[in-house]
Design an enzyme around this catalytic site. Structure first.
Site, PDB file in Angstrom:
ATOM      1  N   PHE A 111     -21.501  16.844 -11.599  1.00 26.08           N
ATOM      2  CA  PHE A 111     -23.070  16.909 -11.876  1.00 26.08           C
ATOM      3  C   PHE A 111     -23.701  16.101 -10.662  1.00 26.08           C
ATOM      4  O   PHE A 111     -23.943  17.050  -9.658  1.00 26.08           O
ATOM      5  CB  PHE A 111     -23.554  16.459 -13.352  1.00 26.08           C
ATOM      6  CG  PHE A 111     -22.761  17.092 -14.444  1.00 26.08           C
ATOM      7  CD1 PHE A 111     -23.116  18.389 -14.873  1.00 26.08           C
ATOM      8  CD2 PHE A 111     -21.888  16.255 -15.349  1.00 26.08           C
ATOM      9  CE1 PHE A 111     -22.737  18.890 -15.707  1.00 26.08           C
ATOM     10  CE2 PHE A 111     -21.467  16.982 -16.540  1.00 26.08           C
ATOM     11  CZ  PHE A 111     -21.667  18.482 -16.639  1.00 26.08           C
ATOM     12  N   CYS A 112     -24.023  14.744 -10.726  1.00 24.51           N
ATOM     13  CA  CYS A 112     -24.656  14.305  -9.741  1.00 24.51           C
ATOM     14  C   CYS A 112     -24.276  14.221  -8.506  1.00 24.51           C
ATOM     15  O   CYS A 112     -24.871  14.143  -7.594  1.00 24.51           O
ATOM     16  CB  CYS A 112     -25.353  13.022 -10.686  1.00 24.51           C
ATOM     17  SG  CYS A 112     -26.359  13.291 -11.952  1.00 24.51           S
TER      18      CYS A 112
END
Length: 181
Positions: free
Chosen positions: A115-116
């Protein structure tokens, strides 16, 4: 070329949550070693905290939102900032701060890989920054589809070349060579 360390989402709610990150103790040690080496080499350190809306478990100021207490960041010296999206750039002034510090290369570590970490690596390149991704400097949790180890290896391989320079954390900012990787 100036570089900086960007630590993403090493927060109590993720690090010490009900689903434990893969090799979390090793990752914490790796990031703390990078913090020490970055400081010795006078590299700026940026620390992103994922922030939820008011009333959420990770709302600003909540216990789960806090940077993990074992992470050796210094709130008076390091640049802590909040983000609300997977990208550390969207809705933040990180790009401006990096340019003001004449940073053109980011070393990106933390959570979560798919994700990040992934999003921030890709967006950083789109914004003109070079990215170094320590292959042993990020983690995530198992998912129903894949084990965390497979997710990490997949992203290391997918991001390498087109988006990041993939290296081992031990090769960054060694005391004998602060100027290069």
């Amino acid at each position: 070329m100036a570089d900086a360390l960007l630590i993403i989402d090493m927060q109590a709610g993720l690090y010490d949550g009900p689903q434990r990150p893969f090799e979390r103790e090793r990752l914490l040690d790796t990031i703390n070693q990078l913090i020490k080496r970055a400081r010795a080499a006078n590299k700026p350190i940026f620390v992103a905290r994922h922030t939820g809306p008011e009333g959420s478990p990770i709302a600003a100021g909540s216990p789960l939102w806090q940077v993990w207490h074992g992470l050796e960041v210094d709130e008076h010296r390091d640049h802590l900032f909040n983000k609300t999206r997977p990208s550390c750039f969207l809705g933040t002034d990180l790009a401006r701060q990096l340019r003001a510090a004449q940073v053109d290369e980011l070393v990106i570590v933390g959570m979560k890989t798919q994700f990040c970490i992934d999003t921030t690596c890709r967006v950083a390149v789109e914004l003109g920054f070079s990215v170094v991704l320590p292959e042993d400097g990020h983690t995530c949790m198992d998912t129903p589809a894949l084990k965390a180890e497979a997710i990490i290896e997949h992203h290391n391989g997918t991001l390498a070349g087109a988006f990041v320079k993939r290296i081992s954390a031990r090769d960054l900012w060694r005391s004998s060579d602060h100027a290069t990787h």
